[in-house]
Design an enzyme around this catalytic site. Structure first.
Site, PDB file in Angstrom:
ATOM      1  N   HIS A  69      15.837 -18.000   1.753  1.00 16.13           N
ATOM      2  CA  HIS A  69      16.447 -16.940   0.984  1.00 16.13           C
ATOM      3  C   HIS A  69      16.002 -16.991  -0.477  1.00 16.13           C
ATOM      4  O   HIS A  69      15.520 -18.017  -0.966  1.00 16.13           O
ATOM      5  CB  HIS A  69      17.965 -17.044   1.064  1.00 16.13           C
ATOM      6  CG  HIS A  69      18.517 -16.738   2.416  1.00 16.13           C
ATOM      7  ND1 HIS A  69      19.862 -16.737   2.693  1.00 16.13           N
ATOM      8  CD2 HIS A  69      17.905 -16.417   3.593  1.00 16.13           C
ATOM      9  CE1 HIS A  69      20.067 -16.437   3.963  1.00 16.13           C
ATOM     10  NE2 HIS A  69      18.889 -16.252   4.529  1.00 16.13           N
ATOM     11  N   GLU A  71      17.723 -17.008  -3.275  1.00 19.11           N
ATOM     12  CA  GLU A  71      18.455 -17.902  -4.168  1.00 19.11           C
ATOM     13  C   GLU A  71      17.928 -19.336  -4.077  1.00 19.11           C
ATOM     14  O   GLU A  71      17.754 -20.004  -5.102  1.00 19.11           O
ATOM     15  CB  GLU A  71      19.952 -17.879  -3.821  1.00 19.11           C
ATOM     16  CG  GLU A  71      20.600 -16.513  -4.004  1.00 19.11           C
ATOM     17  CD  GLU A  71      20.632 -15.700  -2.721  1.00 19.11           C
ATOM     18  OE1 GLU A  71      21.613 -14.975  -2.507  1.00 19.11           O
ATOM     19  OE2 GLU A  71      19.648 -15.778  -1.921  1.00 19.11           O
ATOM     20  N   CYS A 103      23.835 -19.981   0.770  1.00 21.07           N
ATOM     21  CA  CYS A 103      23.259 -19.978  -0.578  1.00 21.07           C
ATOM     22  C   CYS A 103      24.327 -20.266  -1.631  1.00 21.07           C
ATOM     23  O   CYS A 103      24.043 -20.879  -2.660  1.00 21.07           O
ATOM     24  CB  CYS A 103      22.600 -18.629  -0.856  1.00 21.07           C
ATOM     25  SG  CYS A 103      21.070 -18.364   0.066  1.00 21.07           S
ATOM     26  N   ALA A 173       3.443  15.643   5.898  1.00 21.11           N
ATOM     27  CA  ALA A 173       2.320  16.180   5.126  1.00 21.11           C
ATOM     28  C   ALA A 173       2.262  17.677   5.408  1.00 21.11           C
ATOM     29  O   ALA A 173       2.181  18.096   6.560  1.00 21.11           O
ATOM     30  CB  ALA A 173       1.018  15.501   5.531  1.00 21.11           C
ATOM     31  N   ASP A 219      -3.780  12.506  17.947  1.00 27.54           N
ATOM     32  CA  ASP A 219      -4.504  11.870  16.843  1.00 27.54           C
ATOM     33  C   ASP A 219      -4.995  10.459  17.126  1.00 27.54           C
ATOM     34  O   ASP A 219      -5.866   9.962  16.425  1.00 27.54           O
ATOM     35  CB  ASP A 219      -3.619  11.814  15.592  1.00 27.54           C
ATOM     36  CG  ASP A 219      -3.199  13.183  15.097  1.00 27.54           C
ATOM     37  OD1 ASP A 219      -3.851  14.171  15.481  1.00 27.54           O
ATOM     38  OD2 ASP A 219      -2.235  13.263  14.320  1.00 27.54           O
ATOM     39  N   ARG A 226      -3.979   0.250   5.956  1.00 29.71           N
ATOM     40  CA  ARG A 226      -5.421   0.056   5.807  1.00 29.71           C
ATOM     41  C   ARG A 226      -5.832   0.068   4.334  1.00 29.71           C
ATOM     42  O   ARG A 226      -6.631   0.893   3.882  1.00 29.71           O
ATOM     43  CB  ARG A 226      -6.171   1.115   6.612  1.00 29.71           C
ATOM     44  CG  ARG A 226      -5.925   0.989   8.113  1.00 29.71           C
ATOM     45  CD  ARG A 226      -6.783   1.917   8.935  1.00 29.71           C
ATOM     46  NE  ARG A 226      -6.555   3.309   8.650  1.00 29.71           N
ATOM     47  CZ  ARG A 226      -5.531   4.015   9.138  1.00 29.71           C
ATOM     48  NH1 ARG A 226      -4.622   3.421   9.897  1.00 29.71           N
ATOM     49  NH2 ARG A 226      -5.395   5.290   8.856  1.00 29.71           N
ATOM     50  N   GLU A 314       6.696   9.185  11.131  1.00 28.26           N
ATOM     51  CA  GLU A 314       5.474   9.898  10.737  1.00 28.26           C
ATOM     52  C   GLU A 314       5.045  10.991  11.713  1.00 28.26           C
ATOM     53  O   GLU A 314       4.023  11.621  11.496  1.00 28.26           O
ATOM     54  CB  GLU A 314       4.334   8.894  10.539  1.00 28.26           C
ATOM     55  CG  GLU A 314       4.472   8.084   9.271  1.00 28.26           C
ATOM     56  CD  GLU A 314       3.134   7.598   8.749  1.00 28.26           C
ATOM     57  OE1 GLU A 314       2.203   8.421   8.582  1.00 28.26           O
ATOM     58  OE2 GLU A 314       3.011   6.386   8.527  1.00 28.26           O
ATOM     59  N   GLY A 316       5.930  13.424  15.592  1.00 26.98           N
ATOM     60  CA  GLY A 316       5.384  14.685  15.144  1.00 26.98           C
ATOM     61  C   GLY A 316       6.507  15.675  14.832  1.00 26.98           C
ATOM     62  O   GLY A 316       7.663  15.292  14.622  1.00 26.98           O
TER      63      GLY A 316
END
Length: 382
Positions: A69, A71, A103, A173, A219, A226, A314, A316
């Site tokens: 963690h 901390e 913690c 997009a 697609d 990338r 993303e 469709g």
């Protein structure tokens, strides 16, 4: 600056408070925590800074896989100098013993005199107990500094704990004429290089990236980050495939040993197809379906059960539209291009006008960003 001071036992030490410095150090803790976004699930991506006599003596952020963690990382770097210091942490320190010791106990042992915390952790195993434990040992605890920013950064953790599903971000997009693809779902690059690089960065901060089978068939995307040095930050790839039509030659299956791929299918999908996908290395989940469409709430609930806190959607248009209809979008990023596709192009949301998203009472425009010739619009739940 609004902070709640937790009632404390006899203080360990008198620690000077400077509001300007407090905010500066908390913003640094938040920035450090963001380094872990997408890689610490099922744990939150926390950042911590330890300061003494105006100098930073320790920094830490949650490591990949959720441990160590933030901390304990910061305390390790500070060493014995942590005694009498102030710790700034983006989320309440844990107080329960899980796979690692609490913690809060480590902070107490180190002799820290003050803790400034961005938020109380909604996790019922913590839920204020960490702050109380610190206060009971004489540590001054201030809660709520930069709370809005902390809530935004920990949105995935909060949504998973309080809503039983991940935080969902939709990316679209869109061409200048409002279209999102060519007729027949033929592939087309709508946005430019700067926008694509921004998408890779967003992917790297997500636990999972989700698409429908239509996007895969049209697609054959890789759905990875990338950019130089960022491939290993690629999220889990999630495909909604009611009838298990996913081709074995698709990128998400051909590279499954490099980047995990999870497939969601309906109850009636072929068991043989499932066996083959599992043999290749994919994970297959069965959820309820109706009319050929998977139950998206069931999908998200299952992802949360697997530890996923942040999902980037993303594709469709049908998946996006169904998420909008079900009010399951927590955040949206619209990448608007200056290109035009034409009247025969496909809409961003199947059977829905885009204004259903952009003018929704459940989402508000919170910012824009110019990315070369393209413009990004950011929407969040108010």
């Amino acid at each position: 600056m609004n902070m709640d001071v937790i009632e404390q036992a006899a203080p360990r030490a008198t620690v000077p408070v400077n509001e300007i410095d407090d905010e500066r150090y908390m913003r640094l803790a938040l920035a450090l925590g963001r380094r872990g976004l997408g890689h610490t699930w099922p744990n939150p991506a926390v950042g911590a800074v330890i300061v003494k006599d105006g100098a930073i003596i320790g920094r830490g952020w949650t490591q990949p896989g959720g441990r160590p963690h933030a901390e304990t990382q910061a305390l390790k770097r500070a060493g014995k100098a942590a005694e009498g210091a102030t710790m700034y942490v983006s989320l309440e320190p844990c107080s329960h013993k899980g796979k690692a010791p609490p913690c809060a106990d480590a902070i107490i042992r180190a002799g820290v005199a003050r803790v400034v915390s961005g938020l109380q952790d909604p996790n019922p195993d913590v839920a204020g107990a960490g702050h109380r434990k610190l206060s009971e040992r004489g540590i001054r605890v201030d809660v709520g500094l930069c709370a809005d920013e902390a809530r935004r950064m920990h949105a995935g953790h909060i949504r998973r704990i309080t809503g039983g599903r991940p935080h969902v971000m939709l990316k679209l997009a869109i061409a200048a004429d409002g279209k999102a693809g060519l007729a027949g779902r033929r592939p087309m690059a709508i946005t430019g290089e700067q926008a694509r690089e921004r998408v890779f960065q967003m992917r790297s901060h997500s636990d999972a990236i989700l698409v429908g089978i239509g996007t895969i068939l049209a697609d054959n995307p890789a759905l990875t980050c990338r950019l130089p040095g960022m491939f290993e930050l690629s999220p889990v790839r999630v495909v909604l495939d009611t009838q298990l039509r996913l081709p074995l030659a698709s990128h998400v299956i051909a590279t499954v040993r490099e980047t995990p791929s999870w497939v969601f299918a309906g109850k009636s999908a072929s068991s043989i197809a499932e066996e083959i996908l599992v043999e290749r290395g994919a994970k297959v989940f069965r959820v309820e379906d109706k009319g050929g469409l998977l139950d998206l709430e069931d999908v998200l609930k299952t992802l949360a059960g697997e530890g996923i806190t942040r999902v980037m959607v993303e594709g469709g248009p049908t998946v996006a539209a169904n998420l909008v209809k079900a009010d399951l979008i927590d955040e949206a990023v619209l990448l608007r291009s200056d290109k035009e596709i034409g009247a025969d192009g496909i809409d961003a949301l199947t059977d829905l006008p885009l204004r259903v998203l952009t003018q929704s009472v459940n989402l508000a425009l919170c910012g824009t960003e110019q990315l070369g010739a393209d413009r990004a619009e950011f929407y969040e739940r108010p």
